[in-house]
Design a protein around this motif. Structure first.
Motif, PDB file in Angstrom:
ATOM      1  N   PRO A  32      16.168  18.694  46.997  1.00  0.00           N
ATOM      2  CA  PRO A  32      17.315  19.348  47.370  1.00  0.00           C
ATOM      3  C   PRO A  32      17.633  20.450  46.560  1.00  0.00           C
ATOM      4  O   PRO A  32      17.146  20.791  45.292  1.00  0.00           O
ATOM      5  CB  PRO A  32      18.095  18.232  47.084  1.00  0.00           C
ATOM      6  CG  PRO A  32      17.428  17.196  46.370  1.00  0.00           C
ATOM      7  CD  PRO A  32      16.172  17.526  46.722  1.00  0.00           C
ATOM      8  N   GLU A  33      18.486  21.471  46.905  1.00  0.00           N
ATOM      9  CA  GLU A  33      19.050  22.397  46.238  1.00  0.00           C
ATOM     10  C   GLU A  33      19.695  22.023  44.777  1.00  0.00           C
ATOM     11  O   GLU A  33      19.400  22.951  43.803  1.00  0.00           O
ATOM     12  CB  GLU A  33      20.243  23.328  46.827  1.00  0.00           C
ATOM     13  CG  GLU A  33      19.748  23.796  47.997  1.00  0.00           C
ATOM     14  CD  GLU A  33      20.847  24.516  48.840  1.00  0.00           C
ATOM     15  OE1 GLU A  33      22.049  24.808  48.475  1.00  0.00           O
ATOM     16  OE2 GLU A  33      20.446  24.809  49.938  1.00  0.00           O
ATOM     17  N   ASN A  34      19.969  20.921  44.480  1.00  0.00           N
ATOM     18  CA  ASN A  34      20.536  20.413  43.273  1.00  0.00           C
ATOM     19  C   ASN A  34      19.470  20.056  42.211  1.00  0.00           C
ATOM     20  O   ASN A  34      19.828  19.516  41.415  1.00  0.00           O
ATOM     21  CB  ASN A  34      21.806  19.455  43.316  1.00  0.00           C
ATOM     22  CG  ASN A  34      21.399  18.241  43.744  1.00  0.00           C
ATOM     23  OD1 ASN A  34      20.238  17.926  44.458  1.00  0.00           O
ATOM     24  ND2 ASN A  34      22.014  17.144  43.603  1.00  0.00           N
ATOM     25  N   THR A 122      17.295  14.280  52.817  1.00  0.00           N
ATOM     26  CA  THR A 122      16.989  15.862  52.557  1.00  0.00           C
ATOM     27  C   THR A 122      15.545  16.164  52.484  1.00  0.00           C
ATOM     28  O   THR A 122      15.026  17.073  52.763  1.00  0.00           O
ATOM     29  CB  THR A 122      17.587  16.365  50.958  1.00  0.00           C
ATOM     30  OG1 THR A 122      19.066  16.177  51.097  1.00  0.00           O
ATOM     31  CG2 THR A 122      17.347  17.681  50.407  1.00  0.00           C
ATOM     32  N   ASN A 126      13.851  18.705  54.922  1.00  0.00           N
ATOM     33  CA  ASN A 126      13.047  19.977  54.607  1.00  0.00           C
ATOM     34  C   ASN A 126      11.864  19.851  54.798  1.00  0.00           C
ATOM     35  O   ASN A 126      11.184  21.046  54.802  1.00  0.00           O
ATOM     36  CB  ASN A 126      13.342  20.026  52.926  1.00  0.00           C
ATOM     37  CG  ASN A 126      14.662  20.451  52.529  1.00  0.00           C
ATOM     38  OD1 ASN A 126      15.491  20.862  53.356  1.00  0.00           O
ATOM     39  ND2 ASN A 126      14.794  20.226  51.378  1.00  0.00           N
TER      40      ASN A 126
END
Length: 131
Positions: A32-34, A122, A126
């Motif tokens: 994930p982006e975080n 996620t 992706n």
């Protein structure tokens, strides 16, 4: 506790998906982006951390060519596994579902259920773009 991601269809063969997931460096592309940290620790082990969460080390524990990859916790206080189930639909497409399993006390399970569910969802979401 057992959690599963939605099944994700990937326009690649089961062999291609399996080879992608077998190379643990590729998990960075699924994160994930975080994500705050990702580090390969060997051919079969990597460390990652999400913002606000402790570092987690995952190690490849079991592989069944073209159908299953099991990553498990390597060290730490929590024992859990993340399994990728790969099912061939036809020569050019396959379906992947991620399953998280672990034994936690009820308080811990309540705290991590949401973040872990979102995390595996996620990773699965992706996958079609990354493979």
């Amino acid at each position: 506790m057992h959690l599963e991601s939605p099944k994700t269809t990937i326009p690649k063969s089961a062999d291609t998906v399996f080879n992608f997931l077998s190379d643990i460096k590729n998990f960075e592309k699924l994160m994930p982006e975080n994500i705050s940290k990702f580090e390969v620790l060997g051919d079969d082990k990597f460390l990652f951390a999400l913002k606000g969460m402790p570092e987690i080390i995952l190690k490849k524990k079991e592989v069944t060519p073209n159908s299953k990859i099991v990553l498990g916790a390597a060290g730490g206080k929590l024992d859990f596994s993340l399994t990728g189930h790969i099912q061939e639909i036809d020569a050019n497409s396959s379906e992947v579902q991620l399953a998280f399993s672990g034994e936690f006390n009820s308080m811990m399970a309540m705290m991590i259920k949401g973040p872990i569910s979102k995390f595996i969802e996620t990773l699965a979401t992706n996958m079609p773009k990354a493979v």
